[in-house]
Design a protein around this motif. Structure first.
Motif, PDB file in Angstrom:
ATOM      1  N   LEU A 112       0.826  -1.198   0.000  1.00  0.00           N
ATOM      2  CA  LEU A 112       0.000   0.000   0.000  1.00  0.00           C
ATOM      3  C   LEU A 112       0.859   1.247   0.000  1.00  0.00           C
ATOM      4  CD1 LEU A 112      -2.579  -0.956   2.799  1.00  0.00           C
ATOM      5  CD2 LEU A 112      -2.688  -1.485   0.367  1.00  0.00           C
ATOM      6  N   SER A 113       0.385   2.260  -0.667  1.00  0.00           N
ATOM      7  CA  SER A 113       0.972   3.590  -0.581  1.00  0.00           C
ATOM      8  C   SER A 113      -0.167   4.572  -0.315  1.00  0.00           C
ATOM      9  CB  SER A 113       1.703   3.969  -1.869  1.00  0.00           C
ATOM     10  OG  SER A 113       2.212   5.291  -1.764  1.00  0.00           O
ATOM     11  N   PRO A 114      -0.477   4.814   0.985  1.00  0.00           N
ATOM     12  CA  PRO A 114      -1.567   5.740   1.300  1.00  0.00           C
ATOM     13  C   PRO A 114      -1.357   7.129   0.713  1.00  0.00           C
ATOM     14  CG  PRO A 114      -0.935   4.467   3.246  1.00  0.00           C
ATOM     15  CD  PRO A 114       0.088   4.186   2.193  1.00  0.00           C
ATOM     16  N   LEU A 115      -0.090   7.573   0.608  1.00  0.00           N
ATOM     17  CA  LEU A 115       0.166   8.888   0.034  1.00  0.00           C
ATOM     18  C   LEU A 115      -0.159   8.919  -1.453  1.00  0.00           C
ATOM     19  CD1 LEU A 115       3.451  10.137   1.724  1.00  0.00           C
ATOM     20  CD2 LEU A 115       1.092  10.578   2.341  1.00  0.00           C
ATOM     21  N   HIS A 116       0.161   7.861  -2.160  1.00  0.00           N
ATOM     22  CA  HIS A 116      -0.171   7.789  -3.580  1.00  0.00           C
ATOM     23  C   HIS A 116      -1.664   7.556  -3.795  1.00  0.00           C
ATOM     24  CE1 HIS A 116       4.185   6.912  -4.191  1.00  0.00           C
ATOM     25  NE2 HIS A 116       3.973   7.455  -5.371  1.00  0.00           N
ATOM     26  N   GLY A 117      -2.331   6.946  -2.797  1.00  0.00           N
ATOM     27  CA  GLY A 117      -3.708   6.522  -3.001  1.00  0.00           C
ATOM     28  C   GLY A 117      -3.782   5.279  -3.850  1.00  0.00           C
ATOM     29  N   VAL A 118      -2.732   4.440  -3.758  1.00  0.00           N
ATOM     30  CA  VAL A 118      -2.615   3.261  -4.615  1.00  0.00           C
ATOM     31  C   VAL A 118      -2.344   2.028  -3.751  1.00  0.00           C
ATOM     32  CG1 VAL A 118      -1.270   2.144  -6.433  1.00  0.00           C
ATOM     33  CG2 VAL A 118      -1.765   4.585  -6.579  1.00  0.00           C
ATOM     34  N   GLY A 119      -2.986   0.921  -4.110  1.00  0.00           N
ATOM     35  CA  GLY A 119      -2.710  -0.358  -3.478  1.00  0.00           C
ATOM     36  C   GLY A 119      -2.410  -1.410  -4.529  1.00  0.00           C
TER      37      GLY A 119
END
Length: 365
Positions: A112-119
């Protein structure tokens, strides 16, 4: 697959005023037969069932895209997914890939990358039995995690609802706004979303992942702690100057990590401004909190080292007056400030991918 969102709930009574949260699924072509053409619809229905009071209209779109070859690294997949998300104006993106995901050498199910908004979801890691159902469940779980949902938290649904609404609601464009004014409006209008993004990124663990920075900082601390000149300076400085030195050290390291590691983004179009601004603010907050935790740890270690290594009589003879605990605190504080700057040098030695992985990614086994 289609790039058009599925909106089976969009026309439901009472939901007309709710903002739409658009989630993009990037599905690798080899997985299409396993997941099925109606997989986005199944994910949307599952989101509606699990989070019926999110305060948004769940909309799911999908596209076929492998994003990289079988040897692609996690960061390459995250960057490629974020590019697609920004270009398509999605709010979140989930990648379902056949490429194995690893945290170091350990295989993981999701990244997960919460900063990117990508999983990212490694579908083969789900096993051979019921892969579609498991992929649907994990995709819904990843969306929830990107929105800060915690099933063990009594306020988990409320947290998700607040972040979902803020993420799905755009800040009004004003032609007369300069960059500072626009940034201020984005931050004030999305404060809880921003804080959630920072918290989800676990900034307190950020600096631990930068081993070279830690080594250089530790070496700097040892060298400065035994220098008598530092004792003279520390005991002569007042609280204001010591605090200023600490702030400068923290800002210097944060700027070095953000700019040197290529963590700062620039929007390529007006439609990307808000997401990129939130991303940059969350990145800055993550790094600065991580460096602050780093400084506090160095201060505690330096203070302990000062009490253990510096004899009180020797210190009094060097500084020319009786010493007490305050003098040791000042020495520990100045040592930590200098060691933190040494950490900036160590961060500069890290590979950019190592810095980006430390700042962005979270893994789930």
């Amino acid at each position: 697959m289609t790039d058009e969102p599925f909106k089976t709930s969009a026309e439901a009574p009472g939901l007309q005023q709710e903002p739409e949260l658009l989630i993009g699924l990037l599905i690798s072509p080899p997985l299409l037969e396993v997941l099925g053409q109606d997989f986005p619809t199944a994910v949307q229905e599952a989101l509606m069932q699990q989070h019926p009071r999110a305060g948004v209209r769940w909309a799911v779109t999908s596209a076929e895209d492998r994003l990289g070859d079988p040897t692609a690294e996690t960061l390459e997949l995250l960057d490629a997914a974020r590019e697609r998300m920004l270009s398509k104006e999605w709010d979140l993106a989930v990648v379902l890939t056949e490429i194995p995901l690893k945290d170091g050498r350990r295989p993981v199910l999701t990244q997960l990358s919460p900063l990117h908004g990508v999983g990212l979801v490694a579908v083969p890691a789900l096993g051979a039995r019921h892969p579609r159902r498991k992929a649907q469940e994990v995709t819904v779980q990843v969306v929830g995690q990107l929105l800060g949902y915690d099933a063990d938290d009594a306020r988990g649904q409320q947290t998700l609802a607040v972040k979902a609404r803020q993420l799905s609601t755009d800040v009004e464009e004003r032609p007369d706004d300069n960059s500072v004014q626009f940034t201020a409006r984005v931050v004030t209008g999305n404060i809880r979303l921003l804080l959630g993004m920072i918290r989800a990124n676990r900034p307190w663990a950020f600096i631990v992942r930068l081993s070279r920075a830690l080594v250089v900082a530790a070496a700097t601390g040892v060298l400065t702690l035994v220098a008598s000149d530092l004792w003279l300076l520390a005991t002569a400085y007042g609280p204001g100057r010591l605090m200023l030195l600490a702030v400068m050290a923290i800002v210097t390291v944060s700027a070095t990590v953000i700019l040197g590691g290529g963590l700062w983004e620039r929007p390529r179009s007006r439609s990307e401004r808000e997401q990129v601004t939130l991303f940059n603010m969350a990145t800055s907050g993550t790094v600065m909190i991580g460096v602050l935790v780093f400084f506090v740890a160095l201060f505690l270690l330096s203070l302990l080292g000062a009490f253990l290594l510096i004899d009180q009589g020797v210190l009094a003879a060097v500084v020319g007056h009786q010493v007490n605990a305050v003098d040791y605190v000042k020495i520990g504080w100045l040592t930590a400030s200098l060691a933190t700057v040494g950490g900036a040098l160590g961060a500069g030695l890290e590979d950019d991918d190592v810095v980006r992985a430390a700042a962005y990614t979270r893994s789930n086994a």
